[in-house]
Design a protein around this motif. Structure first.
Motif, PDB file in Angstrom:
ATOM      1  N   ALA A  23       0.826  -1.213   0.000  1.00 15.55           N
ATOM      2  CA  ALA A  23       0.000   0.000   0.000  1.00 15.55           C
ATOM      3  C   ALA A  23       0.855   1.256   0.000  1.00 15.55           C
ATOM      4  CB  ALA A  23      -0.941  -0.009   1.200  1.00 15.55           C
ATOM      5  N   ASP A  32      -6.910   4.820  -1.357  1.00 15.08           N
ATOM      6  CA  ASP A  32      -5.992   4.335  -0.327  1.00 15.08           C
ATOM      7  C   ASP A  32      -5.901   5.318   0.835  1.00 15.08           C
ATOM      8  OD1 ASP A  32      -5.479   2.056  -1.782  1.00 15.08           O
ATOM      9  OD2 ASP A  32      -3.649   2.834  -2.700  1.00 15.08           O
ATOM     10  N   ASP A 305      -4.362  -2.526  -0.439  1.00 19.03           N
ATOM     11  CA  ASP A 305      -4.592  -1.371  -1.311  1.00 19.03           C
ATOM     12  C   ASP A 305      -5.464  -1.741  -2.506  1.00 19.03           C
ATOM     13  OD1 ASP A 305      -2.710  -1.555  -3.970  1.00 19.03           O
ATOM     14  OD2 ASP A 305      -1.797  -2.604  -2.279  1.00 19.03           O
TER      15      ASP A 305
END
Length: 460
Positions: A23, A32, A305
């Protein structure tokens, strides 16, 4: 257990888990940030990318981002992984894999053989280290051919979905929009309608109208009403002329449950559609749609993510050998992809990851009216995707879908890609367009007068 940490800028950056590392290494996007997963600073993002670059690809074979025991998508990915195919790159780190992909050694044929040996997490990881031009350079090497009544994915050709949606499912309105698109050479991937009312009688009425139009004018293409997969199965049982079965899919079991689908149901629908044997040049019978943010919007992202989860959706798709797959890249809204820059990046990522996994990857180049994007951004993305060898693009009348209330590409945009840049339609469809007097022998649209006369004849 690898230690996901590095020293950069006088600070130790410790990412703790593989999911957190992935992520933090992702280029910026609003989804995100919304999930609290994004890198807090650009320095942290660079640090994460450095750690990711040194990570052995083998780590993704033994460390699942979403638990194997509770997620059927993870089980699908791991249980179907081809270790022999993976052997070509098994010794590499993610960074070395990136460099190899950009080298002359990674030819289209080599990448096609490698695809079963790659997991979605591997291709998502390497994409996070790549510039936009890298994503284009690698994706354009890969050819993925699929077929039903048209052959899609051939070099130098771009398919198109003709999307004649209508806010009240008026059959005459859908038919007029369909004829309009055909004159512009759109529709070789599919004539596909999103029904405003998702029920079986409406879907069957639209499907019967499209089938009559297709048969009356001997149009070599396939039709699809984008109803829920369970409706399509029932329509097949009732004898409806179903060419392609449509379904939205995502990258986790929980997100797919939100769509009302699982792997068993996808395989059931695939087998039902194949049993009709309606294809003429092939039997790829599935049309699947994805989009970054789908799992997050369903609170089914497991702290992963959105771009990595999008890549995992492609494992779901390739399990049923689809004719076409597309990401609706900007459809969910600015909460997930904020502006034109994020939409362009996501579209190139999705296309790259899909093709790396062996999918016939298309894109709905689109945005919602409350996003910080405009049609110029879409012009850029569609042109980049054409350069990257996209399987197909979606087009609607005037680039404005009045039923789904979002902006996409227009019929004129497909004509631009073919006339100005030299791309062509699927060969079977192009032959029909030439016979109808819509294009010349090079596949370029003819002046308006001749097509207009044929359109009037078709509308009778």
């Amino acid at each position: 257990m690898p230690k996901y940490r590095t020293l950069l800028g006088g600070e130790m950056h410790d990412f703790g888990t593989l999911a957190r590392l992935m992520a933090a290494a992702t280029p910026p996007r609003s989804g995100d940030s919304l999930a609290g997963l994004a890198a807090r600073t650009e320095v942290e993002r660079v640090a994460a990318q450095m750690v990711l670059a040194d990570l052995p690809l083998r780590v993704f074979c033994r460390e699942a981002l979403v638990p194997y025991e509770t997620d059927e998508v993870t089980r699908l990915i791991i249980d179907t992984h081809d270790a022999d195919a993976f052997g070509v790159v098994a010794h590499m780190t993610v960074g070395q894999f990136r460099d190899w992909l950009l080298s002359e050694a990674a030819t289209g044929a080599v990448l096609a053989r490698l695809a079963p040996g790659l997991t979605p997490e591997m291709v998502a990881a390497v994409s996070k280290l790549m510039r936009n031009r890298d994503l284009i350079a690698v994706a354009r090497k890969i050819t993925v051919k699929t077929a039903f009544r048209t052959t899609l994915g051939l070099p130098g050709r771009i398919g198109s979905r003709l999307q004649p949606n209508h806010p009240t499912d008026d059959l005459a309105g859908i038919a007029v929009s369909t004829l309009d698109g055909l004159v512009f050479g759109v529709g070789d991937a599919v004539l596909g309608v999103n029904p405003a009312t998702d029920n079986i009688p409406t879907a069957m009425a639209i499907l019967d109208m499209l089938e009559d139009l297709r048969c009356r004018h001997a149009i070599p293409t396939q039709t699809c009403v984008l109803t829920h997969i369970t409706n399509s199965i029932q329509m097949i049982e009732r004898g409806a002329p179903v060419d392609l079965v449509f379904q939205s899919v995502a990258g986790t079991e929980a997100a797919n449950k939100g769509f009302g689908v699982d792997m068993s149901l996808l395989h059931e629908a695939h087998d039902a559609a194949r049993s009709l044997d309606r294809g003429t040049v092939g039997q790829n019978v599935m049309y699947l749609e994805t989009g970054q943010g789908a799992a997050l919007s369903a609170d089914a992202h497991h702290g992963v993510d959105q771009q990595t989860l999008e890549a995992r959706a492609y494992a779901v798709a390739r399990a049923v050998e689809p004719l076409i797959v597309n990401t609706v890249v900007g459809f969910i809204g600015p909460e997930y992809l904020f502006d034109g820059k994020e939409i362009i990046r996501a579209g190139l990522e999705d296309h790259f990851c899909g093709k790396m996994l062996g999918l016939p990857m298309g894109v709905d180049v689109c945005y919602t009216n409350h996003a910080e994007a405009d049609q110029n951004d879409m012009d850029v993305l569609m042109t980049l995707l054409a350069s990257a060898g996209v399987h197909f693009l979606i087009a609607v009348p005037g680039a404005d879908d009045i039923m789904l209330n979002y902006q996409s590409l227009s019929y004129h945009d497909i004509a631009y890609l073919r006339n100005a840049l030299g791309f062509r339609a699927a060969p079977e469809f192009e032959a029909w367009l030439e016979e109808m007097g819509f294009v010349d022998t090079a596949g370029a649209l003819l002046p308006d007068a001749a097509p207009s006369r044929r359109l009037l004849e078709m509308a009778q």
